[in-house]
Scaffold this motif. Sequence first.
Motif, PDB file in Angstrom:
ATOM      1  N   PRO A 108       1.058   6.135 -59.808  1.00  0.00           N
ATOM      2  CA  PRO A 108       0.945   7.597 -59.975  1.00  0.00           C
ATOM      3  C   PRO A 108       0.138   8.260 -58.857  1.00  0.00           C
ATOM      4  O   PRO A 108       0.485   9.353 -58.402  1.00  0.00           O
ATOM      5  N   ARG A 109      -0.911   7.581 -58.403  1.00  0.00           N
ATOM      6  CA  ARG A 109      -1.719   8.166 -57.337  1.00  0.00           C
ATOM      7  C   ARG A 109      -0.937   8.239 -56.032  1.00  0.00           C
ATOM      8  O   ARG A 109      -0.962   9.268 -55.338  1.00  0.00           O
ATOM      9  N   GLU A 110      -0.239   7.155 -55.693  1.00  0.00           N
ATOM     10  CA  GLU A 110       0.574   7.164 -54.476  1.00  0.00           C
ATOM     11  C   GLU A 110       1.624   8.265 -54.538  1.00  0.00           C
ATOM     12  O   GLU A 110       1.863   8.975 -53.553  1.00  0.00           O
ATOM     13  N   THR A 111       2.237   8.391 -55.701  1.00  0.00           N
ATOM     14  CA  THR A 111       3.277   9.405 -55.852  1.00  0.00           C
ATOM     15  C   THR A 111       2.716  10.798 -55.651  1.00  0.00           C
ATOM     16  O   THR A 111       3.307  11.624 -54.944  1.00  0.00           O
ATOM     17  N   ARG A 112       1.583  11.091 -56.271  1.00  0.00           N
ATOM     18  CA  ARG A 112       0.979  12.422 -56.125  1.00  0.00           C
ATOM     19  C   ARG A 112       0.651  12.714 -54.670  1.00  0.00           C
ATOM     20  O   ARG A 112       0.918  13.808 -54.160  1.00  0.00           O
ATOM     21  N   GLU A 113       0.069  11.725 -53.984  1.00  0.00           N
ATOM     22  CA  GLU A 113      -0.334  11.941 -52.598  1.00  0.00           C
ATOM     23  C   GLU A 113       0.880  12.142 -51.695  1.00  0.00           C
ATOM     24  O   GLU A 113       0.919  13.071 -50.876  1.00  0.00           O
ATOM     25  N   ARG A 114       1.881  11.289 -51.857  1.00  0.00           N
ATOM     26  CA  ARG A 114       3.062  11.396 -50.998  1.00  0.00           C
ATOM     27  C   ARG A 114       3.869  12.649 -51.325  1.00  0.00           C
ATOM     28  O   ARG A 114       4.419  13.291 -50.428  1.00  0.00           O
ATOM     29  N   ALA A 115       3.945  12.979 -52.615  1.00  0.00           N
ATOM     30  CA  ALA A 115       4.669  14.190 -53.002  1.00  0.00           C
ATOM     31  C   ALA A 115       4.010  15.421 -52.382  1.00  0.00           C
ATOM     32  O   ALA A 115       4.702  16.323 -51.891  1.00  0.00           O
ATOM     33  N   GLY A 116       2.688  15.447 -52.376  1.00  0.00           N
ATOM     34  CA  GLY A 116       1.987  16.575 -51.768  1.00  0.00           C
ATOM     35  C   GLY A 116       2.314  16.714 -50.296  1.00  0.00           C
ATOM     36  O   GLY A 116       2.538  17.821 -49.792  1.00  0.00           O
ATOM     37  N   VAL A 117       2.381  15.586 -49.610  1.00  0.00           N
ATOM     38  CA  VAL A 117       2.689  15.608 -48.178  1.00  0.00           C
ATOM     39  C   VAL A 117       4.120  16.077 -47.934  1.00  0.00           C
ATOM     40  O   VAL A 117       4.363  16.989 -47.130  1.00  0.00           O
ATOM     41  N   GLU A 118       5.081  15.457 -48.607  1.00  0.00           N
ATOM     42  CA  GLU A 118       6.489  15.759 -48.341  1.00  0.00           C
ATOM     43  C   GLU A 118       6.861  17.173 -48.790  1.00  0.00           C
ATOM     44  O   GLU A 118       7.588  17.883 -48.073  1.00  0.00           O
ATOM     45  N   LEU A 119       6.397  17.589 -49.948  1.00  0.00           N
ATOM     46  CA  LEU A 119       6.680  18.941 -50.408  1.00  0.00           C
ATOM     47  C   LEU A 119       6.012  19.973 -49.507  1.00  0.00           C
ATOM     48  O   LEU A 119       6.596  21.026 -49.204  1.00  0.00           O
ATOM     49  N   GLY A 120       4.801  19.664 -49.054  1.00  0.00           N
ATOM     50  CA  GLY A 120       4.101  20.576 -48.163  1.00  0.00           C
ATOM     51  C   GLY A 120       4.825  20.755 -46.836  1.00  0.00           C
ATOM     52  O   GLY A 120       4.900  21.870 -46.295  1.00  0.00           O
ATOM     53  N   ARG A 121       5.371  19.664 -46.302  1.00  0.00           N
ATOM     54  CA  ARG A 121       6.103  19.747 -45.035  1.00  0.00           C
ATOM     55  C   ARG A 121       7.307  20.680 -45.130  1.00  0.00           C
ATOM     56  O   ARG A 121       7.711  21.298 -44.150  1.00  0.00           O
ATOM     57  N   LEU A 122       7.887  20.748 -46.322  1.00  0.00           N
ATOM     58  CA  LEU A 122       9.079  21.562 -46.518  1.00  0.00           C
ATOM     59  C   LEU A 122       8.775  22.916 -47.148  1.00  0.00           C
ATOM     60  O   LEU A 122       9.687  23.651 -47.537  1.00  0.00           O
ATOM     61  N   GLY A 123       7.495  23.247 -47.235  1.00  0.00           N
ATOM     62  CA  GLY A 123       7.111  24.576 -47.688  1.00  0.00           C
ATOM     63  C   GLY A 123       7.278  24.831 -49.164  1.00  0.00           C
ATOM     64  O   GLY A 123       7.379  25.985 -49.599  1.00  0.00           O
ATOM     65  N   VAL A 124       7.290  23.770 -49.967  1.00  0.00           N
ATOM     66  CA  VAL A 124       7.427  23.953 -51.417  1.00  0.00           C
ATOM     67  C   VAL A 124       6.267  23.314 -52.179  1.00  0.00           C
ATOM     68  O   VAL A 124       6.368  23.057 -53.375  1.00  0.00           O
ATOM     69  N   GLY A 125       5.175  23.069 -51.488  1.00  0.00           N
ATOM     70  CA  GLY A 125       4.023  22.445 -52.137  1.00  0.00           C
ATOM     71  C   GLY A 125       3.433  23.297 -53.246  1.00  0.00           C
ATOM     72  O   GLY A 125       2.835  22.771 -54.196  1.00  0.00           O
ATOM     73  N   ASP A 126       3.618  24.619 -53.142  1.00  0.00           N
ATOM     74  CA  ASP A 126       3.055  25.508 -54.165  1.00  0.00           C
ATOM     75  C   ASP A 126       3.968  25.668 -55.374  1.00  0.00           C
ATOM     76  O   ASP A 126       3.647  26.407 -56.304  1.00  0.00           O
ATOM     77  N   ARG A 127       5.096  24.950 -55.383  1.00  0.00           N
ATOM     78  CA  ARG A 127       6.036  25.058 -56.514  1.00  0.00           C
ATOM     79  C   ARG A 127       6.068  23.782 -57.348  1.00  0.00           C
ATOM     80  O   ARG A 127       6.987  23.592 -58.156  1.00  0.00           O
ATOM     81  N   ARG A 128       5.072  22.937 -57.206  1.00  0.00           N
ATOM     82  CA  ARG A 128       5.081  21.636 -57.880  1.00  0.00           C
ATOM     83  C   ARG A 128       5.141  21.747 -59.394  1.00  0.00           C
ATOM     84  O   ARG A 128       5.731  20.901 -60.058  1.00  0.00           O
ATOM     85  N   SER A 129       4.539  22.793 -59.949  1.00  0.00           N
ATOM     86  CA  SER A 129       4.495  22.938 -61.410  1.00  0.00           C
ATOM     87  C   SER A 129       5.702  23.684 -61.959  1.00  0.00           C
ATOM     88  O   SER A 129       5.873  23.755 -63.182  1.00  0.00           O
ATOM     89  N   ASP A 130       6.534  24.226 -61.097  1.00  0.00           N
ATOM     90  CA  ASP A 130       7.672  25.022 -61.556  1.00  0.00           C
ATOM     91  C   ASP A 130       8.811  24.138 -62.045  1.00  0.00           C
ATOM     92  O   ASP A 130       9.059  23.054 -61.500  1.00  0.00           O
ATOM     93  N   LYS A 131       9.513  24.617 -63.068  1.00  0.00           N
ATOM     94  CA  LYS A 131      10.739  23.954 -63.479  1.00  0.00           C
ATOM     95  C   LYS A 131      11.776  24.097 -62.354  1.00  0.00           C
ATOM     96  O   LYS A 131      11.853  25.142 -61.707  1.00  0.00           O
ATOM     97  N   VAL A 132      12.555  23.058 -62.159  1.00  0.00           N
ATOM     98  CA  VAL A 132      13.534  23.073 -61.076  1.00  0.00           C
ATOM     99  C   VAL A 132      14.535  24.206 -61.246  1.00  0.00           C
ATOM    100  O   VAL A 132      14.947  24.844 -60.271  1.00  0.00           O
ATOM    101  N   ARG A 133      14.904  24.531 -62.494  1.00  0.00           N
ATOM    102  CA  ARG A 133      15.905  25.571 -62.704  1.00  0.00           C
ATOM    103  C   ARG A 133      15.392  26.947 -62.267  1.00  0.00           C
ATOM    104  O   ARG A 133      16.188  27.876 -62.092  1.00  0.00           O
ATOM    105  N   ALA A 134      14.083  27.092 -62.075  1.00  0.00           N
ATOM    106  CA  ALA A 134      13.525  28.359 -61.614  1.00  0.00           C
ATOM    107  C   ALA A 134      13.609  28.519 -60.095  1.00  0.00           C
ATOM    108  O   ALA A 134      13.314  29.592 -59.567  1.00  0.00           O
ATOM    109  N   LEU A 135      14.008  27.452 -59.395  1.00  0.00           N
ATOM    110  CA  LEU A 135      14.071  27.480 -57.939  1.00  0.00           C
ATOM    111  C   LEU A 135      15.450  27.917 -57.455  1.00  0.00           C
ATOM    112  O   LEU A 135      16.463  27.675 -58.120  1.00  0.00           O
TER     113      LEU A 135
END
Length: 238
Positions: A108-135
Amino acid sequence: MSALAVDNVSHGFGAQQVLSRVNLSVEPGSFTVLLGPNGAGKTTLISLVTGLYNARHGDIRIFGHSIRRDPLPALASLGVVFQMPTLDLDMSVEQNMTYHGSLHGLSPRETRERAGVELGRLGVGDRRSDKVRALSGGLRRRVEIARALLHQPKFLIVDEATAGLDVAGRQLLLDHVRSLCRAGLSVLWATHMLDEIDASDQLVVLHQGKVRWTGQARAIASDRTLEAAFLDLTGGAS
């Protein structure tokens, strides 16, 4: 050793032959475009490479590992963005990433850290808590690419991921994946859109289940436009 080697692969469904004696390779660190009109066989080929289908004839190797004889290390090297969206719409972005990480044995820790990096690179790091259907569709595609890169694959396959996106969204995804390629990632980018091709790309033209041309993109259009060359090879198909 090639990132991907497809040797004499044929495949069909019942009496319908979809791929016929396909040969192609993706070299490590290259951005290779699989170009073909709709119905050329691109998605079927990707389904074979990713293990969704079993090739009836021929062999497919990923970094030397045969999909048929040695599937686990072969598939472990892959990150995939399929043509049809595969995110769970009722889960949050983070939950989708967490599930993917668990499938690849990440803590879980690795996933959180890597997800933060990859989502941040693509400009969606601030949408982590959003339901996908809202995107929007474009943001969902960014999340899918981030998810495909979560387990740090050596080889990324992208199948028509920009279909339906606006020009800016398509360019953002292309620029991001090309930057990763320059850092060493091997990429197979399937598309029917000519404007997604750069002159320096490796190019494979697939039409009616057969490879019609392969080489550097600038070579196919050395004395004419890429569009003219493509239309000649495919008989005007689009």
